[in-house]
Design an enzyme around this catalytic site. Structure first.
Site, PDB file in Angstrom:
ATOM      1  CB  THR A   1     -63.928 -60.140 -38.498  1.00 59.69           C
ATOM      2  OG1 THR A   1     -65.803 -60.506 -38.644  1.00 59.69           O
ATOM      3  CG2 THR A   1     -63.312 -59.950 -37.271  1.00 59.69           C
TER       4      THR A   1
ATOM      5  NE  ARG B   1     -69.245 -56.772 -46.319  1.00 63.90           N
ATOM      6  CZ  ARG B   1     -69.113 -55.861 -46.066  1.00 63.90           C
ATOM      7  NH1 ARG B   1     -67.934 -55.203 -45.845  1.00 63.90           N
ATOM      8  NH2 ARG B   1     -68.555 -56.285 -47.836  1.00 63.90           N
TER       9      ARG B   1
ATOM     10  CG  ASP C   1     -75.901 -51.525 -47.313  1.00 64.66           C
ATOM     11  OD1 ASP C   1     -75.066 -51.373 -46.609  1.00 64.66           O
ATOM     12  OD2 ASP C   1     -76.808 -51.954 -47.185  1.00 64.66           O
TER      13      ASP C   1
ATOM     14  CG  ASP D   1     -78.514 -49.580 -45.619  1.00 68.12           C
ATOM     15  OD1 ASP D   1     -79.690 -49.807 -45.438  1.00 68.12           O
ATOM     16  OD2 ASP D   1     -77.177 -48.741 -45.755  1.00 68.12           O
TER      17      ASP D   1
HETATM   18  N1  URA Z   1     -72.634 -55.079 -49.521  1.00 63.78           N
HETATM   19  C1  URA Z   1     -72.777 -53.390 -49.253  1.00 63.78           C
HETATM   20  O1  URA Z   1     -73.979 -53.787 -49.436  1.00 63.78           O
HETATM   21  N2  URA Z   1     -71.979 -52.763 -50.602  1.00 63.78           N
HETATM   22  C2  URA Z   1     -71.079 -53.186 -50.406  1.00 63.78           C
HETATM   23  O2  URA Z   1     -69.505 -52.096 -51.377  1.00 63.78           O
HETATM   24  C3  URA Z   1     -70.232 -54.003 -50.503  1.00 63.78           C
HETATM   25  C4  URA Z   1     -70.898 -55.297 -50.106  1.00 63.78           C
END
Ligand code: URA
Length: 210
Positions: A109, A105, A201, A204
């Protein structure tokens, strides 16, 4: 609420998903619980899979039953977080062909940057399940479905752990034929594109990179 969305309303899903929302849950427990949730979600995602009639011999007599078609389904993971779904998916669908789509990502943006794509052959004949734990902005999911359709896929289902209304709407606008299956529909996105309340995330949390 959304015709392209199925929220898997099951006490076990709710219980286990609530557990892994807790930030004190370590990656080992996170992965183990995600495995269990994956099975429960996949049960719903595969509910509309076609079956073929077949006959087997029980020790007592012939039995007219059903089997999945010989053409194996395709399971597509969006790297890297969807790797957390894969072991349980392949336990349930051991003959599935696995595809990988690499997307990261752009943090400014929030648009996906595509860096890898390796898909199974003959997607037009397969039931295809696209996996990504978090349907946030929906941009990555839409781009992944674009790839799958360009490669011939027709019957695409999208499975996630948590969806945001924004992502569901974006998918509906671009690919209204793709049914979304999720463990929860959360409130919204924050300014960084994270789902609120969410789990943070997903990559993570799965791989311990925090
Ligand atoms: N990706 C993720 O890992 N967590 C989110 O909250 C949004 C996108």
């Amino acid at each position: 609420m959304y015709e392209n969305l199925t929220v898997v309303e099951h006490p076990l899903v709710k219980h286990k998903l609530t557990r892994i929302r807790d930030k004190s849950v370590d990656p080992k427990e996170f992965r183990e619980t995600l495995d269990e949730i994956t099975m429960l979600l996949a049960y719903e995602v595969t509910r509309t899979f076609p079956l073929e009639e077949c006959t087997v011999e029980t020790p007592l007599m012939p039995y007219k039953g059903a089997k999945l078609p010989d053409v194996e389904p395709a399971v597509i993971v969006i790297l890297r977080a969807a790797l957390g779904f894969l072991p349980a998916m392949l336990k349930l669908l051991p003959n599935a062909k696995t595809g990988h789509i690499g997307m990261s990502r752009d943090h400014e943006t929030l648009r996906p940057i595509h860096y890898y794509c390796k898909l199974p052959t003959a997607l037009e004949k397969r039931e295809t399940i696209l996996l990504d734990p978090m349907l946030a902005t929906g941009y990555s999911a839409v781009a992944a479905v674009d790839f799958l359709k360009q490669a011939g896929a027709k019957n695409i289902r999208f499975m996630c752990l948590i969806a945001a209304p924004e992502g569901v709407e974006v998918m509906r606008q671009h690919h209204p034929d793709v049914m979304i299956y999720t463990g929860a529909l959360d409130e919204k996105l924050n300014e960084k594109g994270y789902i609120i309340p969410g789990i943070g995330d997903a990559g993570d949390r799965i791989f311990g990179t925090y």
